[in-house]
Write a protein that holds these residues in place. Structure first.
Motif, mmCIF file in Angstrom:
data_model
loop_
_atom_site.group_PDB
_atom_site.id
_atom_site.type_symbol
_atom_site.label_atom_id
_atom_site.label_comp_id
_atom_site.label_asym_id
_atom_site.label_seq_id
_atom_site.Cartn_x
_atom_site.Cartn_y
_atom_site.Cartn_z
ATOM 1 N N GLN A 27 0.815 -1.210 0.000
ATOM 2 C CA GLN A 27 0.000 0.000 0.000
ATOM 3 C C GLN A 27 0.851 1.264 0.000
ATOM 4 N N SER A 28 2.137 1.110 -0.322
ATOM 5 C CA SER A 28 3.045 2.235 -0.478
ATOM 6 C C SER A 28 3.645 2.263 -1.880
ATOM 7 N N CYS A 29 4.144 1.093 -2.363
ATOM 8 C CA CYS A 29 4.825 1.054 -3.662
ATOM 9 C C CYS A 29 4.094 0.228 -4.710
ATOM 10 N N ALA A 30 3.024 -0.450 -4.333
ATOM 11 C CA ALA A 30 2.196 -1.264 -5.231
ATOM 12 C C ALA A 30 2.868 -2.559 -5.687
ATOM 13 N N MET A 31 3.959 -2.937 -5.042
ATOM 14 C CA MET A 31 4.619 -4.195 -5.393
ATOM 15 C C MET A 31 3.731 -5.373 -4.984
ATOM 16 N N PRO A 32 3.612 -6.389 -5.859
ATOM 17 C CA PRO A 32 2.853 -7.580 -5.446
ATOM 18 C C PRO A 32 3.522 -8.239 -4.240
ATOM 19 N N MET A 33 2.701 -8.609 -3.262
ATOM 20 C CA MET A 33 3.222 -9.271 -2.054
ATOM 21 C C MET A 33 2.714 -10.711 -2.088
ATOM 22 N N GLU A 34 3.477 -11.533 -2.795
ATOM 23 C CA GLU A 34 3.056 -12.903 -3.075
ATOM 24 C C GLU A 34 3.273 -13.869 -1.919
ATOM 25 N N SER A 35 4.097 -13.485 -0.949
ATOM 26 C CA SER A 35 4.339 -14.366 0.202
ATOM 27 C C SER A 35 4.622 -13.520 1.440
ATOM 28 N N GLU A 36 4.491 -14.150 2.593
ATOM 29 C CA GLU A 36 4.694 -13.440 3.854
ATOM 30 C C GLU A 36 6.118 -12.942 4.029
ATOM 31 N N GLU A 37 7.076 -13.548 3.326
ATOM 32 C CA GLU A 37 8.463 -13.092 3.431
ATOM 33 C C GLU A 37 8.606 -11.637 2.964
ATOM 34 N N ILE A 38 7.688 -11.197 2.132
ATOM 35 C CA ILE A 38 7.761 -9.843 1.568
ATOM 36 C C ILE A 38 7.045 -8.821 2.461
ATOM 37 N N TYR A 39 6.260 -9.294 3.437
ATOM 38 C CA TYR A 39 5.536 -8.384 4.334
ATOM 39 C C TYR A 39 6.515 -7.582 5.185
ATOM 40 N N THR A 53 10.393 3.132 5.599
ATOM 41 C CA THR A 53 11.853 3.107 5.460
ATOM 42 C C THR A 53 12.392 4.352 4.771
ATOM 43 N N SER A 54 11.529 5.091 4.105
ATOM 44 C CA SER A 54 11.973 6.323 3.461
ATOM 45 C C SER A 54 10.892 7.385 3.568
ATOM 46 N N ASP A 55 11.331 8.610 3.665
ATOM 47 C CA ASP A 55 10.419 9.740 3.758
ATOM 48 C C ASP A 55 10.380 10.411 2.393
ATOM 49 N N MET A 56 9.435 9.964 1.559
ATOM 50 C CA MET A 56 9.342 10.542 0.228
ATOM 51 C C MET A 56 7.892 10.831 -0.110
ATOM 52 N N SER A 57 7.709 11.684 -1.081
ATOM 53 C CA SER A 57 6.355 12.027 -1.527
ATOM 54 C C SER A 57 5.840 10.928 -2.456
ATOM 55 N N PHE A 107 10.579 6.416 -8.524
ATOM 56 C CA PHE A 107 11.432 5.287 -8.150
ATOM 57 C C PHE A 107 10.852 3.983 -8.712
ATOM 58 N N CYS A 108 9.548 3.792 -8.549
ATOM 59 C CA CYS A 108 8.901 2.551 -8.970
ATOM 60 C C CYS A 108 8.815 2.437 -10.494
ATOM 61 N N ILE A 109 8.655 3.553 -11.176
ATOM 62 C CA ILE A 109 8.631 3.533 -12.645
ATOM 63 C C ILE A 109 9.964 3.012 -13.162
ATOM 64 N N GLU A 110 11.059 3.506 -12.582
ATOM 65 C CA GLU A 110 12.397 3.033 -12.978
ATOM 66 C C GLU A 110 12.522 1.526 -12.782
ATOM 67 N N LYS A 111 12.074 1.042 -11.621
ATOM 68 C CA LYS A 111 12.153 -0.390 -11.318
ATOM 69 C C LYS A 111 11.283 -1.200 -12.274
ATOM 70 N N ALA A 114 1.547 5.670 -16.623
ATOM 71 C CA ALA A 114 0.076 5.642 -16.645
ATOM 72 C C ALA A 114 -0.473 4.694 -15.580
ATOM 73 N N MET A 115 0.149 3.516 -15.462
ATOM 74 C CA MET A 115 -0.296 2.542 -14.467
ATOM 75 C C MET A 115 -0.112 3.085 -13.050
ATOM 76 N N MET A 116 1.038 3.666 -12.778
ATOM 77 C CA MET A 116 1.320 4.202 -11.441
ATOM 78 C C MET A 116 0.409 5.387 -11.117
ATOM 79 N N SER A 117 0.173 6.241 -12.102
ATOM 80 C CA SER A 117 -0.668 7.424 -11.877
ATOM 81 C C SER A 117 -2.093 7.042 -11.502
ATOM 82 N N GLU A 118 -2.544 5.916 -12.009
ATOM 83 C CA GLU A 118 -3.885 5.451 -11.676
ATOM 84 C C GLU A 118 -3.917 4.713 -10.338
ATOM 85 N N THR A 119 -2.870 3.954 -10.056
ATOM 86 C CA THR A 119 -2.833 3.095 -8.874
ATOM 87 C C THR A 119 -2.456 3.822 -7.585
ATOM 88 N N PHE A 120 -1.410 4.617 -7.632
ATOM 89 C CA PHE A 120 -0.850 5.196 -6.405
ATOM 90 C C PHE A 120 -1.830 6.025 -5.570
#
Length: 91
Positions: free
Chosen positions: A11-23, A46-50, A57-61, A76-82
């Motif tokens: 709920q910060s970067c929109a990365m899929p969290m497929e397993s508890e190890e990623i929580y 972990t970071s103080d960013m807007s 950052f996520c678009i680059e990744k 476009a995807m990030m602008s709709e999701t974030f």
């Protein structure tokens, strides 16, 4: 095949969290199901960013990890999701 309807996303970067190890972790060390380990540790972000900085950052990744997605598509995807994610919904 992945079940995207029931998949959790950070709920910060929109990365899929497929397993508890990623929580991420709460202050008491328990797992946090809303945020990933990269965004949330020991009950704090972990970071103080807007939202815009996080999106950049996520678009680059995303274009790095998914060569089939170009910068315009990722933006476009990030602008709709974030704005819908918990961390940014009140911005």
């Amino acid at each position: 095949m992945q079940d995207f309807e029931n998949m959790k996303f950070c709920q910060s970067c929109a990365m899929p969290m497929e397993s508890e190890e990623i929580y991420g972790t709460n202050a008491d060390g328990s797992k946090n199901e809303d945020y990933c380990i990269y965004c949330f540790k020991d009950g704090e972000f972990t970071s103080d960013m807007s939202m815009e900085e996080m999106m950049d950052f996520c678009i680059e990744k995303m274009v790095e990890i998914h060569p089939d997605i170009d910068r315009a598509q990722a933006t476009a995807m990030m602008s709709e999701t974030f704005p819908k994610l918990k961390r940014w919904a009140n911005d």
